[in-house]
Design an enzyme around this catalytic site. Structure first.
Site, short mmCIF file in Angstrom:
data_model
loop_
_atom_site.label_atom_id
_atom_site.label_comp_id
_atom_site.label_asym_id
_atom_site.label_seq_id
_atom_site.Cartn_x
_atom_site.Cartn_y
_atom_site.Cartn_z
N LYS A 106 36.01 74.99 52.62
CA LYS A 106 37.73 76.11 52.63
C LYS A 106 37.88 77.04 52.88
CE LYS A 106 38.93 77.42 48.02
NZ LYS A 106 39.27 79.18 47.59
N ASN A 107 36.27 78.39 52.86
CA ASN A 107 36.78 79.70 52.63
C ASN A 107 36.55 79.62 53.76
OD1 ASN A 107 37.36 79.67 49.84
ND2 ASN A 107 35.54 80.27 49.06
N ARG A 125 44.49 84.52 46.78
CA ARG A 125 43.85 85.64 47.30
C ARG A 125 43.63 85.23 48.68
NH1 ARG A 125 41.32 90.76 45.15
NH2 ARG A 125 39.29 90.60 46.53
N CYS A 173 45.06 85.93 39.71
CA CYS A 173 43.88 85.07 39.77
C CYS A 173 43.53 85.10 37.96
CB CYS A 173 42.79 85.65 40.42
SG CYS A 173 41.92 84.99 40.90
N ARG A 183 39.75 91.14 40.43
CA ARG A 183 39.17 90.91 41.23
C ARG A 183 40.22 92.28 42.16
NH1 ARG A 183 40.07 84.85 43.71
NH2 ARG A 183 38.00 85.11 44.97
N PRO A 184 39.58 93.60 42.27
CA PRO A 184 40.72 94.90 43.09
C PRO A 184 40.42 95.05 44.39
CG PRO A 184 38.27 95.19 41.36
CD PRO A 184 38.96 93.57 41.50
N ASP A 236 39.99 97.25 45.92
CA ASP A 236 39.01 98.62 46.47
C ASP A 236 38.59 99.00 47.77
OD1 ASP A 236 37.73 97.87 44.26
OD2 ASP A 236 36.36 99.68 44.93
N GLN A 237 37.44 97.64 48.08
CA GLN A 237 36.70 98.59 48.92
C GLN A 237 37.01 97.76 50.12
OE1 GLN A 237 33.42 98.64 48.10
NE2 GLN A 237 34.58 99.66 46.78
N ASP A 245 30.93 80.08 42.58
CA ASP A 245 31.89 78.88 41.91
C ASP A 245 31.21 77.78 42.02
OD1 ASP A 245 33.49 80.59 43.49
OD2 ASP A 245 33.61 79.94 45.66
N ILE A 259 29.63 87.81 38.32
CA ILE A 259 31.28 88.36 39.27
C ILE A 259 32.42 88.40 38.86
CG2 ILE A 259 31.72 87.58 41.10
CD1 ILE A 259 28.94 87.20 41.58
N ARG A 273 43.89 72.51 45.50
CA ARG A 273 44.06 73.49 46.39
C ARG A 273 42.88 73.51 46.75
NH1 ARG A 273 43.95 78.78 42.96
NH2 ARG A 273 43.25 79.80 45.15
N1 EPU Z 1 35.15 93.56 44.19
C1 EPU Z 1 35.69 95.21 44.01
N2 EPU Z 1 37.01 95.10 45.14
C2 EPU Z 1 37.23 94.95 45.53
C3 EPU Z 1 36.26 93.66 46.12
C4 EPU Z 1 35.77 92.84 45.15
O1 EPU Z 1 35.23 95.27 43.29
O2 EPU Z 1 37.80 95.35 46.77
C5 EPU Z 1 34.75 92.76 43.22
C6 EPU Z 1 35.35 91.71 42.39
O3 EPU Z 1 35.85 92.26 41.15
C7 EPU Z 1 33.94 90.94 42.42
C8 EPU Z 1 33.83 91.28 42.87
O4 EPU Z 1 34.07 92.22 44.24
O5 EPU Z 1 33.51 91.21 40.89
C9 EPU Z 1 33.16 89.37 44.09
O6 EPU Z 1 34.53 89.66 45.11
P1 EPU Z 1 35.66 89.31 45.70
O7 EPU Z 1 36.51 89.15 43.80
O8 EPU Z 1 36.70 90.25 46.80
O9 EPU Z 1 35.39 88.16 45.86
P2 EPU Z 1 36.10 87.31 47.74
O10 EPU Z 1 35.82 87.91 48.49
O11 EPU Z 1 37.88 87.07 47.24
C10 EPU Z 1 35.55 85.49 47.76
C11 EPU Z 1 35.64 83.48 47.37
C12 EPU Z 1 35.47 83.80 46.23
C13 EPU Z 1 34.41 82.82 45.88
C14 EPU Z 1 33.70 84.73 45.78
C15 EPU Z 1 32.19 84.88 45.43
C16 EPU Z 1 36.99 83.29 49.40
C17 EPU Z 1 38.37 83.29 50.05
N3 EPU Z 1 36.33 83.26 48.21
O12 EPU Z 1 36.01 85.56 46.52
O13 EPU Z 1 36.17 81.81 46.13
O14 EPU Z 1 34.00 83.19 44.32
O15 EPU Z 1 33.94 85.35 47.48
O16 EPU Z 1 31.42 84.07 45.86
O17 EPU Z 1 35.95 83.41 49.70
C18 EPU Z 1 37.29 80.04 45.42
O18 EPU Z 1 36.47 78.99 46.25
O19 EPU Z 1 37.55 79.05 44.75
C19 EPU Z 1 36.64 80.54 44.86
C20 EPU Z 1 37.00 81.95 43.95
#
Ligand code: EPU
Length: 422
Positions: free
Chosen positions: A28-29, A99, A123, A128-129, A131-132, A310, A332, A403
């Site tokens: 998926k990702n 997201r 979510c 899940r901010p 800011d980065q 995950d 996380i 999903r």
């Molecule tokens: N974070 C920040 N600031 C940001 C972005 C992230 O502080 O701008 C922090 C989050 O708060 C969290 C950590 O960084 O503590 C993880 O980052 P994020 O939530 O951005 O993860 P993601 O990149 O959106 C991807 C996968 C997720 C998976 C996570 C961790 C995709 C589309 N999603 O999310 O997958 O859990 O990495 O490995 O690639 C899922 O498939 O069910 C899923 C949630």
């Protein structure tokens, strides 16, 4: 938008052993980020091994709403052509639900010099901010504005920059790579996510003419180029789905072969399973699980190559069937252990210390119950728990499972699960 499976349920009669082969679909990702990256060129992109799941359908709908041509060549294979993009504004209704819509921000910023999008929401696993993402785009010369939860970013042409992530984020790393491939000059990204999906994105973009080195390590360098050409991509196997099936087989003390996976992407899980006494053989593209006697272990989720967040939820179910006590430390997300309240009601012996830590004592006899899944991965965990439990379970809101997992009940039936969708 079709969200019919919101109303659908799985009815499961648990307690049966499983046996046979189960195939892993494309990740998926990986598919989601490749769909987003296909907006970076006006030439056609062919993507195969795409999982036919709700999240990939939603992202393709978003692409079409932006004016992109999407054609389904055959099952699991799509042609995407972004030569007639008409809008830089991401549809808020869909973006609120997924997201991963945030992945479209960088390509739209590159194509239009601006992008408008709602704060990706809905979510339940944690805050899940973003800011980065915003800081990263700003370091490349963009200006960001927000009105309430509506964001607008403007940058006529992004400039190469050096950016260090404060927090390791997969989609953040992927977004800054996409922002940098056509930027002016060199971009250096530090403290990047090392997940296989990041490496896969870079390999794909390089095949289209980008100049990215270091993807898969914390230090990535991108030399901006003027143009990308079209290309093809085969979606990598879903490591989360593969890991969930391995955990399922071990939890149900069953003999199951998990086919079409990439065992190298599962090293952290497999090493913990070895410690837990799981009897398995790792082959080139499959993992064969044999009936096992389980012993509790501790896990701590971590960015790749550590134990994936995950897979935390499915692993908790395995711990309910293991002898001893195992600590689960979710590092996380602050909301990703909440689903275990329902697991307790199924008979699991769990002590919650705080939002990030629980202890599971096993083995416990699980009983069938009616549950509702809050997110994709907890949905899979309830499915495993229901298949392990004595009696009948109902899982409501199957949409959350659809999903992330393609026709899961059909594939599970083939290995002997008693599951039906109503
Ligand atoms: N974070 C920040 N600031 C940001 C972005 C992230 O502080 O701008 C922090 C989050 O708060 C969290 C950590 O960084 O503590 C993880 O980052 P994020 O939530 O951005 O993860 P993601 O990149 O959106 C991807 C996968 C997720 C998976 C996570 C961790 C995709 C589309 N999603 O999310 O997958 O859990 O990495 O490995 O690639 C899922 O498939 O069910 C899923 C949630």
């Amino acid at each position: 938008m079709k969200t019919s499976s919101v109303m659908q349920k799985f009815i499961i009669n648990g307690g049966k052993k499983l046996k046979g082969n189960i195939e892993v679909k494309g990740a998926k990702n990986d598919a989601l980020v490749i769909f987003a990256a296909s907006l970076l060129t006006s030439q056609p992109i062919m993507v195969s091994n795409v999982p036919e799941i709700e999240d990939t359908k939603r992202l393709l709908e978003l692409l079409e709403k932006l004016g992109c041509k999407v054609k389904r060549i055959k099952y699991g294979e799509y042609k995407i052509k972004a030569d007639s993009l008409a809008s830089y504004s991401i549809d808020p209704e869909i973006a609120k639900r997924i997201r991963a819509s945030i992945l479209l921000t960088a390509p739209l910023l590159v194509r239009f010099g601006k992008v408008k999008f709602p704060h990706p929401g809905g979510c339940v696993i944690g805050e899940r901010p973003i800011d980065q993402f915003l800081e990263g785009y700003k370091s490349m010369g963009a200006k960001t504005h927000n009105r309430g939860r509506l964001h607008e970013i403007v940058a006529p042409r992004l400039k190469g920059a050096e950016f260090i992530f404060n927090n390791i984020t997969v989609t953040g790393t992927e977004s800054l790579i996409m922002a940098a491939v056509l930027a002016k000059g060199r971009t250096v990204l530090k403290n990047c996510a090392c997940e296989p999906e990041v490496k896969s994105l870079a390999d794909f973009l390089n095949s289209c003419g980008a100049k990215i080195t270091g993807a898969g390590t914390p230090h990535i360098v991108i030399e901006g180029v003027d143009k990308l050409k079209g290309g093809t991509h085969k979606t990598i196997p879903d490591r989360v789905e593969a890991g969930s099936f391995i955990i399922l087989a071990a939890t149900l003390n069953s003999n199951v072969v998990i086919k079409n996976c990439e065992p190298e992407h599962l090293d952290a899980l497999l090493s913990v399973l070895r410690l837990a006494g799981v009897n398995f053989t790792k082959k080139r593209d499959r993992v064969e699980v044999k009936s096992s006697k389980l012993t509790s272990v501790n896990i701590k989720t971590h960015e790749y190559p550590g134990f994936p967040t995950d897979l935390q939820a499915p692993f908790c179910v395995l711990l309910t069937q293991s002898k001893g006590q195992g600590l689960v430390h979710e590092t996380i997300y602050e909301g990703r252990l909440l689903w275990t309240e329902e697991l307790k009601r199924m008979g699991a012996n769990i002590h919650t210390y705080d939002p990030h830590r629980i202890e599971i004592k096993g083995p416990a006899k699980l009983r069938g119950r009616e549950v509702e899944s809050p997110d994709i991965r907890a949905g899979m965990a309830y499915l495993i728990a229901a298949l392990c439990a004595k009696g009948r379970s109902t899982i409501n809101n199957v949409y959350q499972i659809d999903r992330g997992y393609e026709k899961i009940e059909e594939r599970m039936k083939k290995i002997g699960a008693d599951i039906r969708r109503i």
